[in-house]
Design an enzyme around this catalytic site. Structure first.
Site, PDB file in Angstrom:
ATOM      1  N   HIS A 108       0.832  -1.205   0.000  1.00 35.13           N
ATOM      2  CA  HIS A 108       0.000   0.000   0.000  1.00 35.13           C
ATOM      3  C   HIS A 108       0.870   1.260   0.000  1.00 35.13           C
ATOM      4  O   HIS A 108       0.348   2.365   0.075  1.00 35.13           O
ATOM      5  CB  HIS A 108      -0.905   0.035   1.230  1.00 35.13           C
ATOM      6  CG  HIS A 108      -1.959  -1.042   1.254  1.00 35.13           C
ATOM      7  ND1 HIS A 108      -2.800  -1.283   0.201  1.00 35.13           N
ATOM      8  CD2 HIS A 108      -2.313  -1.920   2.218  1.00 35.13           C
ATOM      9  CE1 HIS A 108      -3.627  -2.275   0.520  1.00 35.13           C
ATOM     10  NE2 HIS A 108      -3.349  -2.680   1.734  1.00 35.13           N
ATOM     11  N   ARG A 128      -9.710   2.951  -7.090  1.00 39.15           N
ATOM     12  CA  ARG A 128     -11.160   2.865  -6.899  1.00 39.15           C
ATOM     13  C   ARG A 128     -11.703   4.252  -6.552  1.00 39.15           C
ATOM     14  O   ARG A 128     -10.979   5.066  -5.952  1.00 39.15           O
ATOM     15  CB  ARG A 128     -11.448   1.882  -5.760  1.00 39.15           C
ATOM     16  CG  ARG A 128     -12.892   1.512  -5.606  1.00 39.15           C
ATOM     17  CD  ARG A 128     -13.090   0.558  -4.429  1.00 39.15           C
ATOM     18  NE  ARG A 128     -14.453   0.031  -4.423  1.00 39.15           N
ATOM     19  CZ  ARG A 128     -14.978  -0.651  -3.417  1.00 39.15           C
ATOM     20  NH1 ARG A 128     -14.256  -0.928  -2.336  1.00 39.15           N
ATOM     21  NH2 ARG A 128     -16.238  -1.071  -3.471  1.00 39.15           N
TER      22      ARG A 128
HETATM   23  P1  A3P Z   1     -16.638  -2.982   0.006  1.00 40.01           P
HETATM   24  O1  A3P Z   1     -16.316  -2.698   1.441  1.00 40.01           O
HETATM   25  O2  A3P Z   1     -17.113  -1.774  -0.736  1.00 40.01           O
HETATM   26  O3  A3P Z   1     -17.558  -4.137  -0.162  1.00 40.01           O
HETATM   27  P2  A3P Z   1      -9.253  -4.450  -0.166  1.00 40.01           P
HETATM   28  O4  A3P Z   1      -9.176  -5.854  -0.625  1.00 40.01           O
HETATM   29  O5  A3P Z   1      -8.308  -3.541  -0.893  1.00 40.01           O
HETATM   30  O6  A3P Z   1      -9.175  -4.342   1.311  1.00 40.01           O
HETATM   31  O7  A3P Z   1     -10.693  -3.915  -0.614  1.00 40.01           O
HETATM   32  C1  A3P Z   1     -11.849  -4.411   0.001  1.00 40.01           C
HETATM   33  C2  A3P Z   1     -13.034  -4.093  -0.880  1.00 40.01           C
HETATM   34  O8  A3P Z   1     -13.022  -4.962  -2.022  1.00 40.01           O
HETATM   35  C3  A3P Z   1     -14.338  -4.347  -0.161  1.00 40.01           C
HETATM   36  O9  A3P Z   1     -15.269  -3.419  -0.724  1.00 40.01           O
HETATM   37  C4  A3P Z   1     -14.623  -5.782  -0.575  1.00 40.01           C
HETATM   38  O10 A3P Z   1     -15.967  -6.175  -0.410  1.00 40.01           O
HETATM   39  C5  A3P Z   1     -14.225  -5.743  -2.038  1.00 40.01           C
HETATM   40  N1  A3P Z   1     -13.923  -7.065  -2.589  1.00 40.01           N
HETATM   41  C6  A3P Z   1     -13.324  -8.108  -1.976  1.00 40.01           C
HETATM   42  N2  A3P Z   1     -13.250  -9.148  -2.803  1.00 40.01           N
HETATM   43  C7  A3P Z   1     -13.807  -8.779  -3.966  1.00 40.01           C
HETATM   44  C8  A3P Z   1     -14.038  -9.454  -5.211  1.00 40.01           C
HETATM   45  N3  A3P Z   1     -13.678 -10.711  -5.398  1.00 40.01           N
HETATM   46  N4  A3P Z   1     -14.649  -8.758  -6.184  1.00 40.01           N
HETATM   47  C9  A3P Z   1     -15.027  -7.475  -6.005  1.00 40.01           C
HETATM   48  N5  A3P Z   1     -14.841  -6.793  -4.861  1.00 40.01           N
HETATM   49  C10 A3P Z   1     -14.237  -7.439  -3.837  1.00 40.01           C
END
Ligand code: A3P
Length: 301
Positions: A108, A128
């Site tokens: 990150h 995003r």
């Molecule tokens: P939301 O909280 O909006 O649902 P990171 O992985 O960078 O921590 O990001 C987490 C975000 O990605 C969360 O968003 C999560 O639900 C979403 N996410 C996790 N797996 C995913 C997938 N396979 N496809 C799309 N979004 C996903």
């Protein structure tokens, strides 16, 4: 220090970015101990931008010859475990030298804080809509279990986020650092958008495979291999697996979250359920201001 309660620890401004002390110390360790190999591929993202999804996609695209779909690694292991985070591995104690090539790492860190020997490697960046990042991050922060953390009211999280005070923030400087580098070296940095990936995952996964040096062959295309990977890594599939519903993940040294908390809604535009018109406009204004003349547009069209 600022931002206590928004995530896990106090945040300090280090060269223009808000980081906790553990993450700052790790930059020094990285500089000293991490030896990149030219074939390494890095996944970089601002937190809550789709890192877990990209980890699953990059891992399964690169390793597609190793697994058949009924016994795939991802059916039994959560995506976090597929490859390590540069930011939280304990150098010099972790030895990555024998990991299969190309080695994959996630980070990150904003581009500007990475050692230059790392930035000469290939990077995939996922960006995003900041409004969805904020909502996702606030929910995630509320789920973290840490004895030092007090959940923060949404209004306060909003103010801090707009002021750039959130882990690895300001969001806008983070994204810009990779966007500009991707314009300079498109062969070395693949800049992806969460919203595009939701809209046309097959197209984006083809790009990802080609970028990582493993384009899908005609034969693989005919067998629907791209679609299989997209389906395996979809929110619906991954969030429904037992391995992603149970157990906890450590966040640094001080906190844990349930694995299931990495899967919340996985949608574009959930911010509409939380932000007032005024809040939406404030974030959009900051994006317009920060990204003007850069050619970057964030969020769904
Ligand atoms: P939301 O909280 O909006 O649902 P990171 O992985 O960078 O921590 O990001 C987490 C975000 O990605 C969360 O968003 C999560 O639900 C979403 N996410 C996790 N797996 C995913 C997938 N396979 N496809 C799309 N979004 C996903």
């Amino acid at each position: 220090p600022k931002g206590n309660g928004w995530m896990v620890q106090h945040l300090y401004n280090y060269n223009g970015f808000w980081l906790n002390s553990y993450i700052i110390k790790n930059i020094l360790l990285l500089n000293t101990f991490f030896k990149p190999q030219p074939s390494d591929i890095f996944l970089a993202s601002f937190m809550k931008s789709g890192t877990t999804w990209l980890k699953a996609l990059m891992f399964s695209t690169l390793n597609r010859h190793r697994y058949n779909s009924s016994d795939h690694h991802l059916l039994h292991h959560n995506p976090q475990s597929t490859f390590p985070y540069l930011d939280s591995e304990c150098y010099p104690f972790t030895d990555f030298t024998n990991a299969p090539s190309p080695r994959l790492f996630a980070t990150h860190y904003p581009r500007l804080l990475l050692p230059s020997c790392i930035t000469s490697c290939k990077f995939v960046y996922v960006c995003r809509d900041p409004k969805d990042v904020l909502i996702s991050k606030w929910h995630f922060a509320c789920k973290i279990r840490s004895k030092d953390l007090k959940p923060v009211a949404f209004e306060e999280a909003f103010e801090l986020f707009c002021d750039g005070v959130s882990d690895y923030g300001p969001y806008w400087d983070h994204v810009l650092s990779y966007w500009k580098a991707s314009l300079e070296s498109p062969d070395m940095i693949l800049f992806l958008k969460y919203e595009e990936m939701k809209k046309q995952p097959v197209v984006e996964v083809r790009k990802l495979a080609a970028f990582m040096g493993k384009p899908f062959t005609v034969e693989e295309e005919e067998k629907g291999e791209v679609e299989k990977i997209v389906e395996l890594c979809s929110f619906e599939k991954l969030s429904g697996l037992e391995v992603n519903k149970n157990g906890v993940e450590k966040l640094g040294k001080l906190a844990v979250v349930e694995r299931g908390d990495f899967f919340r809604k996985g949608e574009v535009g959930d911010w509409k359920n939380y932000l007032s018109e005024e809040m939406k406009e404030r974030i959009d204004r900051i994006s317009d201001e920060k990204f003007k003349d850069s050619g970057l547009i964030v969020g769904a069209n």
